[in-house]
Scaffold this motif. Structure first.
Motif, short mmCIF file in Angstrom:
data_model
loop_
_atom_site.label_atom_id
_atom_site.label_comp_id
_atom_site.label_asym_id
_atom_site.label_seq_id
_atom_site.Cartn_x
_atom_site.Cartn_y
_atom_site.Cartn_z
N THR A 280 0.95 -1.38 -0.03
CA THR A 280 -0.06 -0.10 -0.01
C THR A 280 0.88 1.30 0.02
OG1 THR A 280 -1.93 -1.21 1.31
CG2 THR A 280 -1.81 1.40 1.40
N ILE A 281 1.96 1.36 1.02
CA ILE A 281 2.91 2.27 0.81
C ILE A 281 4.18 1.83 0.83
CG2 ILE A 281 1.24 3.95 2.43
CD1 ILE A 281 3.23 3.07 4.73
N LYS A 282 4.48 0.86 1.04
CA LYS A 282 5.76 0.17 0.82
C LYS A 282 5.67 -1.06 -0.17
CE LYS A 282 7.49 -2.78 4.16
NZ LYS A 282 7.83 -3.58 3.32
N ILE A 283 6.70 -1.22 -1.17
CA ILE A 283 6.52 -2.32 -2.04
C ILE A 283 7.12 -3.45 -1.49
CG2 ILE A 283 7.74 -3.18 -4.19
CD1 ILE A 283 7.85 -0.34 -5.03
N SER A 284 6.11 -4.46 -1.43
CA SER A 284 6.74 -5.95 -0.57
C SER A 284 6.44 -6.98 -1.61
CB SER A 284 5.67 -5.97 0.73
OG SER A 284 5.94 -4.81 1.59
N GLU A 285 5.55 -7.10 -2.57
CA GLU A 285 4.97 -8.19 -3.41
C GLU A 285 4.57 -9.17 -2.72
OE1 GLU A 285 5.46 -7.96 -6.68
OE2 GLU A 285 6.92 -6.46 -7.12
N THR B 285 11.60 -7.81 2.23
CA THR B 285 11.45 -7.77 3.73
C THR B 285 12.67 -7.64 4.37
OG1 THR B 285 9.06 -8.78 3.87
CG2 THR B 285 10.29 -8.54 5.79
N PHE B 286 13.54 -8.59 3.94
CA PHE B 286 14.78 -8.99 4.60
C PHE B 286 16.03 -8.56 3.84
CE2 PHE B 286 11.92 -12.00 6.47
CZ PHE B 286 11.89 -11.45 7.71
N VAL B 287 15.89 -8.63 2.38
CA VAL B 287 17.29 -8.11 1.68
C VAL B 287 17.36 -6.73 1.02
CG1 VAL B 287 18.52 -8.86 -0.28
CG2 VAL B 287 17.25 -10.46 1.14
N SER B 288 16.37 -6.25 0.46
CA SER B 288 16.51 -4.95 -0.15
C SER B 288 16.18 -3.75 0.78
CB SER B 288 15.61 -5.15 -1.44
OG SER B 288 15.50 -6.11 -2.25
N ASP B 289 16.28 -2.80 0.49
CA ASP B 289 16.32 -1.42 1.05
C ASP B 289 14.43 -1.26 0.87
OD1 ASP B 289 18.81 -1.05 2.07
OD2 ASP B 289 18.99 0.53 0.19
N PHE B 290 13.77 -0.96 2.06
CA PHE B 290 12.66 -0.63 1.90
C PHE B 290 12.31 0.45 0.81
CE2 PHE B 290 11.29 -2.02 6.43
CZ PHE B 290 11.48 -3.18 6.01
N LYS B 291 11.38 0.16 -0.14
CA LYS B 291 11.06 1.06 -1.10
C LYS B 291 9.59 1.62 -1.23
CE LYS B 291 14.65 -0.83 -4.43
NZ LYS B 291 14.73 -1.65 -5.73
N PRO B 292 9.28 2.96 -1.30
CA PRO B 292 8.14 3.44 -1.05
C PRO B 292 7.29 3.22 -2.54
CG PRO B 292 9.51 5.21 -1.60
CD PRO B 292 10.21 3.94 -1.45
#
Length: 426
Positions: free
Chosen positions: A244-249, A260-267
């Motif tokens: 919704t506000i953060k890309i999680s797939e 969630t655990f590897v990439s930087d959180f992306k909006p």
């Protein structure tokens, strides 16, 4: 036993318990740390006081270079282990989609605010993959899932220089409780969140008596937290986080673990600007997600980094063994219901996505609180044109008991209405 004697015994027992809890032989977690969570204060009109919710997690960090190396390498190990994982089909089964009527006969369509034929809007899941070999140098995000077993350390909160003893943490380290403050105290402590509203917030501290010996060489540890005391009337945004506000797939196990655990959180592009516009019109925010509490530090940094309005953050309680783990739908229904019941005179806008069960959850809540929920926005995360008809069927089925003007499906947040007056006028 006389009443006076009973009271004396109770008083002595209470005093003895209080002293014992703070004695050196009982408080022994020198390195214990606390993560306090921002929560709501609820006004009790019958008693004329505010019930302040205290919620925090106490844990014992694991230290050592070998463990740090392990934590930093674990994301890569996870990604290699699930490299061949394909998109799960179980999501559609969980949704238990039902078509509301014969769509072809009724010629019903769901309007989706789209991306002006953006060629990247419907990419296949496997079409683009980022380099999954990138390792998060900071072990903190994963480290919170591998802390040492917490001990029952007694803590106290300090509000306006007054100490309040809290209940011991449970076996998982969670501290939950309620304190009562007068309306006068809340007004004196609070600062306005918005210049033109009566929504307030104030900070308090949680303290651990850290020493396990009689010789105390260091001061007690203090951890700051925020409490929100809102006006009885007003407008709140209840928002999901993942996709919704953060890309999680979320619909892909592989992508979910990576994000969630590897990439930087992306909006999600455009969501921060949308929320900022709503915040400037005196809206207060409540983030409700099925993600575990252990992700709170990273999510808090994410919200600040991308300038999302701050507010209460509600995440799911998690402990190994899954003793406290509630199903996402149950958890979200209960949590959002608690918010609405805490402020029954406020109006609410729900924002979620189609990756999990937000349409079904929000529509169910609308039938329970039709006078409070003014609008529902769902971000459509469909990636392929082939699944569009199924998505349309799903939305029509999920929102069959919600007036059409009360819910909107969108892809591009920049095309969502920013004028709160227009949104609530419907």
């Amino acid at each position: 036993m006389t009443s006076y004697l009973k009271k004396s015994v109770v008083a002595l027992a209470s005093a003895r318990t209080y002293i014992a809890q703070w004695s050196a032989e009982h408080v022994y977690a020198d390195e214990a740390l606390i993560i306090p969570f921002p929560t709501l204060a609820k006004f009790n009109p019958d008693k004329g006081v505010w019930s302040v919710q205290i919620k925090a997690w106490l844990y014992l960090p694991i230290e050592g270079n070998k463990l740090k190396i392990f934590f930093s390498s674990l994301p890569g190990r996870l990604m290699r282990k699930i490299e061949s994982t394909k998109r799960e089909d179980s999501v559609d089964k969980e949704l238990n989609l039902n078509v509301a009527g014969d769509l072809e006969e009724n010629n019903e369509q769901v309007e989706i605010i789209d991306d002006d034929d953006d060629p990247g809007a419907c990419l296949n899941e496997d079409a683009v993959h980022e380099d999954s070999s990138k390792v998060d140098e900071n072990p903190g995000r994963l480290g919170y899932f591998f802390v040492r077993k917490s001990v029952k350390v007694i803590t106290k909160s300090i509000i306006n220089d007054v100490e309040h003893l809290l209940q011991p943490s449970d076996e998982s380290g969670f501290i939950e409780g309620n304190l009562e403050l007068s309306d006068e105290e809340i007004r004196s402590l609070g600062e306005k969140i918005h210049p033109d509203s009566s929504d307030l917030k104030f900070d308090y501290t949680i303290q651990i008596n850290q020493s396990n010996s009689d010789i105390r060489t260091e001061p007690c540890k203090l951890f700051k937290c925020t409490i929100y005391a809102l006006a009885h009337n007003g407008l709140s945004i209840i928002s999901d986080i993942d996709d919704t506000i953060k890309i999680s797939e979320v619909v892909s196990t592989r992508e979910l673990l990576k994000h969630t655990f590897v990439s930087d959180f992306k909006p999600v592009d455009g969501m921060s600007e949308l929320y900022q516009a709503w915040s400037e019109q005196n809206c207060q925010f409540h983030y409700v997600s099925s993600s575990p509490w252990q992700l709170f530090p990273a999510l808090s940094v994410f919200l600040k980094k991308y300038k999302y309005p701050m507010g209460t953050i509600n995440l799911r309680k998690f402990a190994w063994g899954f003793k406290h783990l509630k199903p996402p739908k149950t958890y979200k229904m209960e949590t959002i219901t608690q918010i609405l019941n805490a402020y029954p005179s406020r109006q609410y806008i729900f924002v979620g996505d189609s990756g999990e069960l937000d349409p079904e959850i929000y529509s169910k809540l609308y039938t329970m609180f039709p006078q409070n929920i003014r609008r529902i926005f769902i971000r459509d995360v469909c990636k392929t044109p082939e699944c569009l008809p199924q998505c349309q069927e799903r939305y029509l089925s999920a929102f069959q008991d919600v007036p059409k003007e009360q819910w909107t499906i969108f892809k591009d947040p920049r095309k969502v209405e920013t004028d709160i007056r227009k949104i609530t006028a419907v």
